[in-house]
Design a protein around this motif. Structure first.
Motif, PDB file in Angstrom:
ATOM      1  N   GLU A  20      82.516  14.940 -14.191  1.00 29.73           N
ATOM      2  CA  GLU A  20      82.656  13.370 -13.570  1.00 29.73           C
ATOM      3  C   GLU A  20      82.472  13.323 -12.055  1.00 29.73           C
ATOM      4  N   TYR A  21      83.250  13.871 -11.489  1.00 29.83           N
ATOM      5  CA  TYR A  21      83.130  14.276 -10.200  1.00 29.83           C
ATOM      6  C   TYR A  21      82.336  15.181  -9.267  1.00 29.83           C
ATOM      7  N   ARG A  22      81.243  15.552  -9.926  1.00 29.85           N
ATOM      8  CA  ARG A  22      80.353  16.673  -9.483  1.00 29.85           C
ATOM      9  C   ARG A  22      80.163  16.359  -7.999  1.00 29.85           C
ATOM     10  N   GLY A  23      80.449  17.392  -7.211  1.00 32.01           N
ATOM     11  CA  GLY A  23      80.018  17.319  -5.891  1.00 32.01           C
ATOM     12  C   GLY A  23      81.080  16.581  -5.215  1.00 32.01           C
ATOM     13  N   LYS A  24      82.038  16.080  -5.664  1.00 35.38           N
ATOM     14  CA  LYS A  24      83.234  15.066  -4.849  1.00 35.38           C
ATOM     15  C   LYS A  24      84.260  16.119  -4.404  1.00 35.38           C
ATOM     16  N   PHE A  25      85.059  15.814  -3.670  1.00 31.23           N
ATOM     17  CA  PHE A  25      86.240  16.367  -2.966  1.00 31.23           C
ATOM     18  C   PHE A  25      87.384  15.408  -3.489  1.00 31.23           C
ATOM     19  N   MET A  26      88.409  16.148  -4.072  1.00 33.55           N
ATOM     20  CA  MET A  26      89.790  15.338  -4.460  1.00 33.55           C
ATOM     21  C   MET A  26      90.999  16.132  -4.036  1.00 33.55           C
ATOM     22  N   CYS A  27      91.854  15.243  -3.368  1.00 34.41           N
ATOM     23  CA  CYS A  27      93.128  15.825  -2.723  1.00 34.41           C
ATOM     24  C   CYS A  27      94.301  15.824  -3.951  1.00 34.41           C
ATOM     25  N   ALA A  28      95.101  16.676  -3.715  1.00 32.66           N
ATOM     26  CA  ALA A  28      96.538  17.014  -4.815  1.00 32.66           C
ATOM     27  C   ALA A  28      96.922  15.760  -5.286  1.00 32.66           C
ATOM     28  N   SER A  29      96.981  14.494  -4.424  1.00 34.06           N
ATOM     29  CA  SER A  29      97.629  13.493  -5.102  1.00 34.06           C
ATOM     30  C   SER A  29      97.030  12.384  -6.059  1.00 34.06           C
ATOM     31  N   CYS A  30      95.210  12.624  -5.760  1.00 35.64           N
ATOM     32  CA  CYS A  30      94.351  12.096  -6.678  1.00 35.64           C
ATOM     33  C   CYS A  30      94.271  12.832  -7.615  1.00 35.64           C
ATOM     34  N   LEU A  31      94.344  14.108  -7.728  1.00 36.09           N
ATOM     35  CA  LEU A  31      94.236  14.908  -8.919  1.00 36.09           C
ATOM     36  C   LEU A  31      95.532  14.525  -9.618  1.00 36.09           C
ATOM     37  N   LEU A  32      96.818  14.681  -9.254  1.00 38.52           N
ATOM     38  CA  LEU A  32      97.806  14.267  -9.680  1.00 38.52           C
ATOM     39  C   LEU A  32      97.659  12.901 -10.616  1.00 38.52           C
ATOM     40  N   ILE A  49     103.041  19.035 -14.175  1.00 35.22           N
ATOM     41  CA  ILE A  49     101.413  18.667 -13.727  1.00 35.22           C
ATOM     42  C   ILE A  49     101.570  19.024 -12.195  1.00 35.22           C
ATOM     43  N   GLU A  50     102.512  18.304 -11.531  1.00 33.62           N
ATOM     44  CA  GLU A  50     102.516  18.762 -10.124  1.00 33.62           C
ATOM     45  C   GLU A  50     102.589  20.223  -9.597  1.00 33.62           C
ATOM     46  N   ARG A  51     103.376  20.901 -10.300  1.00 35.13           N
ATOM     47  CA  ARG A  51     103.500  22.265 -10.099  1.00 35.13           C
ATOM     48  C   ARG A  51     102.270  23.107 -10.584  1.00 35.13           C
ATOM     49  N   ALA A  52     101.732  22.496 -11.676  1.00 36.79           N
ATOM     50  CA  ALA A  52     100.237  23.242 -12.113  1.00 36.79           C
ATOM     51  C   ALA A  52      99.354  23.053 -11.044  1.00 36.79           C
ATOM     52  N   LEU A  53      99.173  21.984 -10.317  1.00 36.20           N
ATOM     53  CA  LEU A  53      98.286  21.628  -9.214  1.00 36.20           C
ATOM     54  C   LEU A  53      98.348  22.361  -8.053  1.00 36.20           C
ATOM     55  N   ASP A  54      99.928  22.640  -7.731  1.00 31.88           N
ATOM     56  CA  ASP A  54      99.970  23.307  -6.433  1.00 31.88           C
ATOM     57  C   ASP A  54      99.579  24.906  -6.850  1.00 31.88           C
ATOM     58  N   THR A  55      99.743  25.162  -7.824  1.00 34.29           N
ATOM     59  CA  THR A  55      99.107  26.633  -8.317  1.00 34.29           C
ATOM     60  C   THR A  55      97.887  26.586  -8.180  1.00 34.29           C
ATOM     61  N   ILE A  56      97.126  25.724  -8.537  1.00 30.73           N
ATOM     62  CA  ILE A  56      95.734  25.433  -8.396  1.00 30.73           C
ATOM     63  C   ILE A  56      95.250  25.728  -7.042  1.00 30.73           C
ATOM     64  N   PHE A  57      96.017  24.844  -6.117  1.00 32.74           N
ATOM     65  CA  PHE A  57      95.598  24.750  -4.800  1.00 32.74           C
ATOM     66  C   PHE A  57      95.820  26.043  -4.009  1.00 32.74           C
ATOM     67  N   ARG A  58      96.910  26.693  -4.514  1.00 33.54           N
ATOM     68  CA  ARG A  58      97.096  27.997  -4.082  1.00 33.54           C
ATOM     69  C   ARG A  58      96.207  29.165  -4.461  1.00 33.54           C
ATOM     70  N   SER A  59      95.758  28.980  -5.777  1.00 31.23           N
ATOM     71  CA  SER A  59      94.899  30.085  -6.168  1.00 31.23           C
ATOM     72  C   SER A  59      93.628  29.337  -6.929  1.00 31.23           C
ATOM     73  N   PRO A  60      92.640  28.824  -6.574  1.00 28.10           N
ATOM     74  CA  PRO A  60      91.783  27.984  -6.891  1.00 28.10           C
ATOM     75  C   PRO A  60      90.760  28.597  -7.843  1.00 28.10           C
ATOM     76  N   GLY A  61      90.659  29.803  -7.895  1.00 27.13           N
ATOM     77  CA  GLY A  61      89.962  30.480  -8.692  1.00 27.13           C
ATOM     78  C   GLY A  61      88.294  30.271  -8.809  1.00 27.13           C
ATOM     79  N   ALA A  62      87.735  29.625  -9.783  1.00 23.03           N
ATOM     80  CA  ALA A  62      86.455  29.373  -9.625  1.00 23.03           C
ATOM     81  C   ALA A  62      86.261  28.173  -8.787  1.00 23.03           C
ATOM     82  N   LEU A  63      87.407  27.229  -8.583  1.00 26.75           N
ATOM     83  CA  LEU A  63      86.857  25.993  -7.685  1.00 26.75           C
ATOM     84  C   LEU A  63      86.987  26.564  -6.305  1.00 26.75           C
TER      85      LEU A  63
END
Ligand SMILES: [Zn+2]
Length: 92
Positions: A20-32, A49-63
């Motif tokens: 849906e947001y291909r090629g877009k950039f999203m900050c943590a609060s919008c993702l939340l 959910i907030e903590r999960a996003l925090d983890t994703i930001f710290r180790s984004p993996g494939a993102l």
């Protein structure tokens, strides 16, 4: 044990940024906001959910996490997540 909030949120965020947001950039609060809208807060609390996003930001993996970028949703310059691969030279 079923999927943790981390797994579920990561999967949905990856899908969002690839489709849906291909090629877009999203900050943590919008993702939340997106995640809370998508899951509601019955399955997981807003805090989970907030903590999960925090983890994703710290180790984004494939993102890909960018340190400072203009969020496509709110227009603020913040750390953002994107699924855009590093420049490959294939784009026009
Ligand atoms: Zn934003």
């Amino acid at each position: 044990m079923s999927d943790t909030a981390d797994d579920v949120v990561r999967r949905e965020v990856s899908k969002l940024l690839r489709v849906e947001y291909r090629g877009k950039f999203m900050c943590a609060s919008c993702l939340l906001k997106f995640a809370v809208e998508r899951f509601g807060t019955t399955l997981y609390t807003r805090g989970q959910i907030e903590r999960a996003l925090d983890t994703i930001f710290r180790s984004p993996g494939a993102l890909r996490r960018v340190h400072r970028f203009v969020c496509d949703q709110c227009g603020k310059t913040l750390p953002c997540l994107t699924a855009t691969p590093a420049r490959s030279g294939l784009s026009a």
